[in-house]
Design an enzyme around this catalytic site. Sequence first.
Site, PDB file in Angstrom:
ATOM      1  CG  ASP A  86      -3.222 -12.377   3.791  1.00 29.84           C
ATOM      2  OD1 ASP A  86      -2.818 -11.210   3.991  1.00 29.84           O
ATOM      3  OD2 ASP A  86      -3.799 -13.055   4.664  1.00 29.84           O
ATOM      4  CE1 TYR A  96      -4.858 -11.714  11.860  1.00 27.19           C
ATOM      5  CE2 TYR A  96      -3.014 -13.218  12.097  1.00 27.19           C
ATOM      6  CZ  TYR A  96      -3.505 -11.927  11.980  1.00 27.19           C
ATOM      7  OH  TYR A  96      -2.648 -10.860  11.991  1.00 27.19           O
ATOM      8  NE  ARG A 122      -2.140  -1.404   3.587  1.00 31.31           N
ATOM      9  CZ  ARG A 122      -2.622  -1.284   4.829  1.00 31.31           C
ATOM     10  NH1 ARG A 122      -3.833  -0.796   5.016  1.00 31.31           N
ATOM     11  NH2 ARG A 122      -1.899  -1.662   5.859  1.00 31.31           N
TER      12      ARG A 122
END
Length: 341
Positions: free
Chosen positions: A74, A147, A28
Amino acid sequence: MQKTMLSMFENLEVPQTPPIWLMRQAGRYLPEYKEVRKQAGSFLNLCYTSELACEVTLQPIRKYQFDASILFADILLIPDALGQKVWFVEGEGPRLEPVKSPDSLTLDNVSSHMQPVYKTLSLLKQRLPEETTLIGFAGSPWTVATYMIAGQGTADQEPAHSLKQNDVSAFQALLDLIVEATIEYLAGQVAHGAEVLQLFDSWAGSLSGDDFDRFCIQPNKAVIDGLRLRGITTPIIGFPRGAKSRYVDFAIQTNVQGLSIDQDMSLTSVLEDLPDTIISQGNLDPLCLLDGGQQMFSKIDHILDVTKGRPHIFNLGHGITQLTPPHHVTDLVNCIRNREK
């Protein structure tokens, strides 16, 4: 042309200038990444659309001529492949339907699910400069489990800690499933061109004592052992972020060939006990790269001085932050490559 980073692993060479790559080097902070991200429509689409994932992987190589390129993907593609619902909320990060056992998950589809990722690697193998090492990666079992259990990232990984305390057999079964999926996934990455692998245990720092041995060291070792049993000799870098005094224990007991070190550790203290046969990596604070200037140059000089005479890969202690000015990365690369030896 010689692949400097790969050659270091194969021959334990100490090049005049250390190889450079940066965690999250595609992402990003780059305007060109943001344009491709818009085109993809969603983050998962970007990961699974091979041409676009290849493009964002190549962007920092074109811009900075790093010595290594890391696959754009990812760590949560593993739970997605296992059958857990995964999505990303813009500006907030990943969301998953929480699980507390592996009962609703299956290994059956891991290989087929990851075909777009493997295609990305094949494209990169064709399109990367000859001298650029291609790195594949996966999240380590503990970090991925945190997660999967919480349904999102958490500050202290409390849901995972709670499950392992209250139902350790269910927690261990989930961890074992992640280990098997990760072996399959990384073996596929190597088959499609990955020349080095990195295991990211981003939340290793929330484990201590026996828990660090059982839920950080042992699962990472199980992944590595599983790959070696398949005849895969690809070098592996371990990154147990936040491991503090256990960094060297982790490196020796898991049999990694490289150890990535976060910015909160004294690099000197780690290298005092790290065997010369294990390549060191990292340690520059990402905030130094964010700020740039003389403080960054001084930190770079310190790392180069401390690692002089041993194989070291120049990298950050964690990923590039979103607001990092791209020209600071140019300054970093120029500082290292133009430094008087």
